[in-house]
Design a protein around this motif. Sequence first.
Motif, PDB file in Angstrom:
ATOM      1  N   THR A  18     -20.738 -59.466  32.963  1.00 19.34           N
ATOM      2  CA  THR A  18     -19.663 -60.252  32.340  1.00 19.34           C
ATOM      3  C   THR A  18     -20.002 -61.742  32.354  1.00 19.34           C
ATOM      4  N   LEU A  19     -20.580 -62.205  33.442  1.00 15.85           N
ATOM      5  CA  LEU A  19     -21.010 -63.603  33.522  1.00 15.85           C
ATOM      6  C   LEU A  19     -22.057 -63.888  32.445  1.00 15.85           C
ATOM      7  N   GLY A  20     -23.007 -62.979  32.275  1.00 14.62           N
ATOM      8  CA  GLY A  20     -24.025 -63.143  31.238  1.00 14.62           C
ATOM      9  C   GLY A  20     -23.431 -63.166  29.840  1.00 14.62           C
ATOM     10  N   LEU A  21     -22.469 -62.265  29.589  1.00 17.41           N
ATOM     11  CA  LEU A  21     -21.795 -62.260  28.286  1.00 17.41           C
ATOM     12  C   LEU A  21     -21.053 -63.570  28.045  1.00 17.41           C
ATOM     13  N   THR A  22     -20.413 -64.071  29.082  1.00 20.78           N
ATOM     14  CA  THR A  22     -19.661 -65.316  28.964  1.00 20.78           C
ATOM     15  C   THR A  22     -20.591 -66.501  28.725  1.00 20.78           C
ATOM     16  N   LEU A  23     -21.697 -66.538  29.456  1.00 21.74           N
ATOM     17  CA  LEU A  23     -22.665 -67.614  29.232  1.00 21.74           C
ATOM     18  C   LEU A  23     -23.226 -67.557  27.814  1.00 21.74           C
ATOM     19  N   GLY A  24     -23.476 -66.346  27.327  1.00 17.06           N
ATOM     20  CA  GLY A  24     -23.945 -66.186  25.949  1.00 17.06           C
ATOM     21  C   GLY A  24     -22.928 -66.710  24.947  1.00 17.06           C
ATOM     22  N   ALA A  25     -21.656 -66.406  25.197  1.00 17.36           N
ATOM     23  CA  ALA A  25     -20.597 -66.889  24.308  1.00 17.36           C
ATOM     24  C   ALA A  25     -20.514 -68.412  24.336  1.00 17.36           C
ATOM     25  N   VAL A  26     -20.708 -68.992  25.505  1.00 21.60           N
ATOM     26  CA  VAL A  26     -20.678 -70.456  25.617  1.00 21.60           C
ATOM     27  C   VAL A  26     -21.832 -71.059  24.821  1.00 21.60           C
ATOM     28  N   LEU A  27     -23.002 -70.467  24.909  1.00 23.73           N
ATOM     29  CA  LEU A  27     -24.150 -70.979  24.155  1.00 23.73           C
ATOM     30  C   LEU A  27     -23.951 -70.823  22.652  1.00 23.73           C
ATOM     31  N   ILE A  28     -23.403 -69.685  22.237  1.00 22.31           N
ATOM     32  CA  ILE A  28     -23.174 -69.433  20.807  1.00 22.31           C
ATOM     33  C   ILE A  28     -22.176 -70.432  20.224  1.00 22.31           C
ATOM     34  N   THR A  29     -21.211 -70.839  21.028  1.00 17.27           N
ATOM     35  CA  THR A  29     -20.182 -71.771  20.545  1.00 17.27           C
ATOM     36  C   THR A  29     -20.587 -73.232  20.742  1.00 17.27           C
ATOM     37  N   ALA A  30     -21.870 -73.460  20.978  1.00 19.44           N
ATOM     38  CA  ALA A  30     -22.379 -74.826  21.201  1.00 19.44           C
ATOM     39  C   ALA A  30     -21.612 -75.512  22.336  1.00 19.44           C
ATOM     40  N   PHE A  31     -21.387 -74.766  23.398  1.00 19.24           N
ATOM     41  CA  PHE A  31     -20.755 -75.245  24.622  1.00 19.24           C
ATOM     42  C   PHE A  31     -19.261 -75.544  24.502  1.00 19.24           C
ATOM     43  N   VAL A  32     -18.665 -75.284  23.353  1.00 21.05           N
ATOM     44  CA  VAL A  32     -17.217 -75.428  23.219  1.00 21.05           C
ATOM     45  C   VAL A  32     -16.521 -74.380  24.096  1.00 21.05           C
ATOM     46  N   GLY A  33     -17.181 -73.244  24.294  1.00 28.56           N
ATOM     47  CA  GLY A  33     -16.625 -72.176  25.120  1.00 28.56           C
ATOM     48  C   GLY A  33     -16.358 -72.582  26.552  1.00 28.56           C
ATOM     49  N   VAL A  34     -17.020 -73.655  27.017  1.00 29.58           N
ATOM     50  CA  VAL A  34     -16.763 -74.138  28.381  1.00 29.58           C
ATOM     51  C   VAL A  34     -15.298 -74.523  28.547  1.00 29.58           C
ATOM     52  N   LEU A  35     -14.699 -75.009  27.474  1.00 31.81           N
ATOM     53  CA  LEU A  35     -13.300 -75.435  27.530  1.00 31.81           C
ATOM     54  C   LEU A  35     -12.346 -74.265  27.771  1.00 31.81           C
ATOM     55  N   ILE A  36     -12.778 -73.068  27.391  1.00 26.54           N
ATOM     56  CA  ILE A  36     -11.921 -71.887  27.567  1.00 26.54           C
ATOM     57  C   ILE A  36     -12.640 -70.835  28.435  1.00 26.54           C
ATOM     58  N   TRP A  37     -13.447 -71.292  29.372  1.00 29.01           N
ATOM     59  CA  TRP A  37     -14.255 -70.409  30.214  1.00 29.01           C
ATOM     60  C   TRP A  37     -13.447 -69.265  30.838  1.00 29.01           C
ATOM     61  N   PRO A  38     -12.336 -69.540  31.522  1.00 25.39           N
ATOM     62  CA  PRO A  38     -11.595 -68.431  32.144  1.00 25.39           C
ATOM     63  C   PRO A  38     -11.121 -67.399  31.118  1.00 25.39           C
ATOM     64  N   PHE A  39     -10.637 -67.875  29.982  1.00 26.91           N
ATOM     65  CA  PHE A  39     -10.187 -66.966  28.933  1.00 26.91           C
ATOM     66  C   PHE A  39     -11.344 -66.106  28.427  1.00 26.91           C
ATOM     67  N   LEU A  40     -12.491 -66.726  28.187  1.00 31.03           N
ATOM     68  CA  LEU A  40     -13.674 -65.977  27.734  1.00 31.03           C
ATOM     69  C   LEU A  40     -14.082 -64.932  28.764  1.00 31.03           C
ATOM     70  N   PHE A  41     -14.140 -65.329  30.022  1.00 34.04           N
ATOM     71  CA  PHE A  41     -14.559 -64.413  31.084  1.00 34.04           C
ATOM     72  C   PHE A  41     -13.623 -63.207  31.159  1.00 34.04           C
ATOM     73  N   LEU A  42     -12.327 -63.458  31.152  1.00 35.82           N
ATOM     74  CA  LEU A  42     -11.353 -62.373  31.237  1.00 35.82           C
ATOM     75  C   LEU A  42     -11.378 -61.478  30.000  1.00 35.82           C
ATOM     76  N   THR A  43     -11.448 -62.086  28.834  1.00 37.37           N
ATOM     77  CA  THR A  43     -11.427 -61.321  27.588  1.00 37.37           C
ATOM     78  C   THR A  43     -12.695 -60.486  27.421  1.00 37.37           C
ATOM     79  N   LEU A  44     -13.848 -61.104  27.638  1.00 37.03           N
ATOM     80  CA  LEU A  44     -15.103 -60.368  27.496  1.00 37.03           C
ATOM     81  C   LEU A  44     -15.231 -59.296  28.575  1.00 37.03           C
ATOM     82  N   GLY A  45     -14.785 -59.589  29.789  1.00 39.73           N
ATOM     83  CA  GLY A  45     -14.814 -58.598  30.860  1.00 39.73           C
ATOM     84  C   GLY A  45     -13.920 -57.412  30.556  1.00 39.73           C
ATOM     85  N   PHE A  46     -12.745 -57.692  30.034  1.00 36.31           N
ATOM     86  CA  PHE A  46     -11.813 -56.614  29.678  1.00 36.31           C
ATOM     87  C   PHE A  46     -12.411 -55.749  28.576  1.00 36.31           C
ATOM     88  N   ALA A  47     -12.926 -56.386  27.529  1.00 32.40           N
ATOM     89  CA  ALA A  47     -13.523 -55.639  26.412  1.00 32.40           C
ATOM     90  C   ALA A  47     -14.731 -54.832  26.870  1.00 32.40           C
TER      91      ALA A  47
END
Length: 151
Positions: free
Chosen positions: A38-67
């Motif tokens: 899940t951490l790897g998926l979240t880091l990938g999402a952060v990189l794909i979003t050009a680091f904008v994903g850092v602003l919503i890190w907890p949401f990304l982690f929870l959502t990607l982990g749940f999925a």
Amino acid sequence: MTYTAPSPHLPDPDRQPQFYQGVPARRLIAWVVDSLITLGLTLGAVLITAFVGVLIWPFLFLTLGFAYRVVTIANGSATWGMRFAGIELRDAAGQRLDLGQAVLHTLGFSLCFALPIFQLISVVLMLTGSRGQGLPDLFVNTVMLNRRATF
């Protein structure tokens, strides 16, 4: 929550303990592996979003982990971490979990992590119960078993 009698479709912990031996420790291993995935998926999402994903890190982690948990459990009755650890979820009929059961189990898992007292109760139940079931398992009427050998 209501009590459900043990299913005749699942291995009996007294007569077939090999299905339950070491499952709590294997669940911990699976959780560590799944958290790293899940951490790897979240880091990938952060990189794909050009680091904008850092602003919503907890949401990304929870959502990607749940999925991740829902999809992998629905498609094989085990996350990749569970498969690595050699365990799988089964329902009361001894069958693999379907999509609805996977969603319910993952929701229960997520709620236990959101409320530490429920997580503590869940861990105590896993360590003391004959079938090693946590709160989500009792809620959805599932059990974690050592995987059967397949050749």
